[in-house]
Enzyme design. Structure first.
Site, short mmCIF file in Angstrom:
data_model
loop_
_atom_site.label_atom_id
_atom_site.label_comp_id
_atom_site.label_asym_id
_atom_site.label_seq_id
_atom_site.Cartn_x
_atom_site.Cartn_y
_atom_site.Cartn_z
N CYS A 20 -38.62 1.83 14.39
CA CYS A 20 -37.87 0.57 14.44
C CYS A 20 -36.87 0.66 15.58
CB CYS A 20 -37.15 0.35 13.10
SG CYS A 20 -36.19 -1.17 13.05
N HIS B 113 -36.70 -7.18 7.65
CA HIS B 113 -35.42 -7.33 8.36
C HIS B 113 -34.69 -8.59 7.92
CE1 HIS B 113 -35.29 -4.05 11.27
NE2 HIS B 113 -36.54 -4.28 11.62
N HIS C 205 -42.91 -5.28 7.96
CA HIS C 205 -41.74 -4.61 8.53
C HIS C 205 -40.73 -5.65 9.06
CE1 HIS C 205 -39.79 -1.32 11.05
NE2 HIS C 205 -39.30 -2.44 11.58
N GLU C 206 -41.24 -6.61 9.83
CA GLU C 206 -40.33 -7.59 10.45
C GLU C 206 -39.71 -8.51 9.40
OE1 GLU C 206 -39.38 -7.00 13.32
OE2 GLU C 206 -40.99 -5.60 13.81
NI NI Z 1 -37.63 -2.88 12.80
#
Ligand code: NI
Length: 187
Positions: free
Chosen positions: A111, A157, A153-154
């Site tokens: 990341c 966030h 993953h995104e």
């Molecule tokens: Ni990330």
């Protein structure tokens, strides 16, 4: 809209990426409601420029300090993930994720907010994701593998979740140059 930059109207800029420890990365981001707002498009251009500069596979708006539910991802080939194949370049706003099976796959992730480190993270293998592009047009895709991984993953966030929070075995978390000494330097 809560784009904080007073220079949002100016030229495209590479923006600093927040690193783990910054409390802004723990916050839940807000839905985009106005797709015609010029600051949305300026935000996306800055995200594109920043991701390209850092050779990221994806980037979420909160990583540059903007608390909106906007992510970008995609690449033809990425030196940070040489075995990942390609993922179509996508701007995804207000994403909604639905796992399509119980299959979970563990694989390495990194990341841009956690530089120099890699960890093995479990993710849904088969995924439907829905949302909107930068013009408010619907996106509805069924994907698997690394494409599904990047989206998860995104989108994490946007809910204040960084990948280390999902690691199950911390022996599979460490510094990239120690874990993969033969790989080209990244981060
Ligand atoms: Ni990330």
């Amino acid at each position: 809209m809560s784009v904080p930059s007073s220079k949002a109207w100016s030229a495209v800029a590479i923006r600093p990426v927040l690193k783990m420890g910054d409390p802004r990365l723990w916050q839940r981001s807000q839905e985009v409601e106005d797709f015609a707002h010029p600051e949305l498009h300026s935000l996306i251009r800055d995200m594109e420029e920043t991701m390209r500069h850092l050779e990221g596979a994806g980037l979420a708006a909160p990583q540059i300090g903007v608390g909106l539910r906007v992510v970008i991802f995609g690449f033809d080939s990425n030196p940070r993930y040489p075995d990942a194949g390609s993922v179509p370049y996508t701007i995804l706003i207000n994403p909604v994720l639905t796992p399509l099976s119980n299959d979970v796959q563990e694989a390495w992730e990194g990341c841009l907010s956690v530089p120099g480190l890699r960890g093995v993270v479990p993710r849904w293998q088969h995924l439907r994701y829905e949302g909107f592009d930068q013009f408010g047009r619907t996106i509805d895709r069924t994907v698997e593998g690394f494409h599904a991984r990047v989206v998860q993953h995104e989108t994490d966030h946007l809910d204040g979740v960084l990948y280390p929070m999902r690691i199950r075995d911390f022996r599979q978390f460490g510094f990239t140059d120690v874990l993969f000494p033969d790989s080209p330097a990244v981060d």
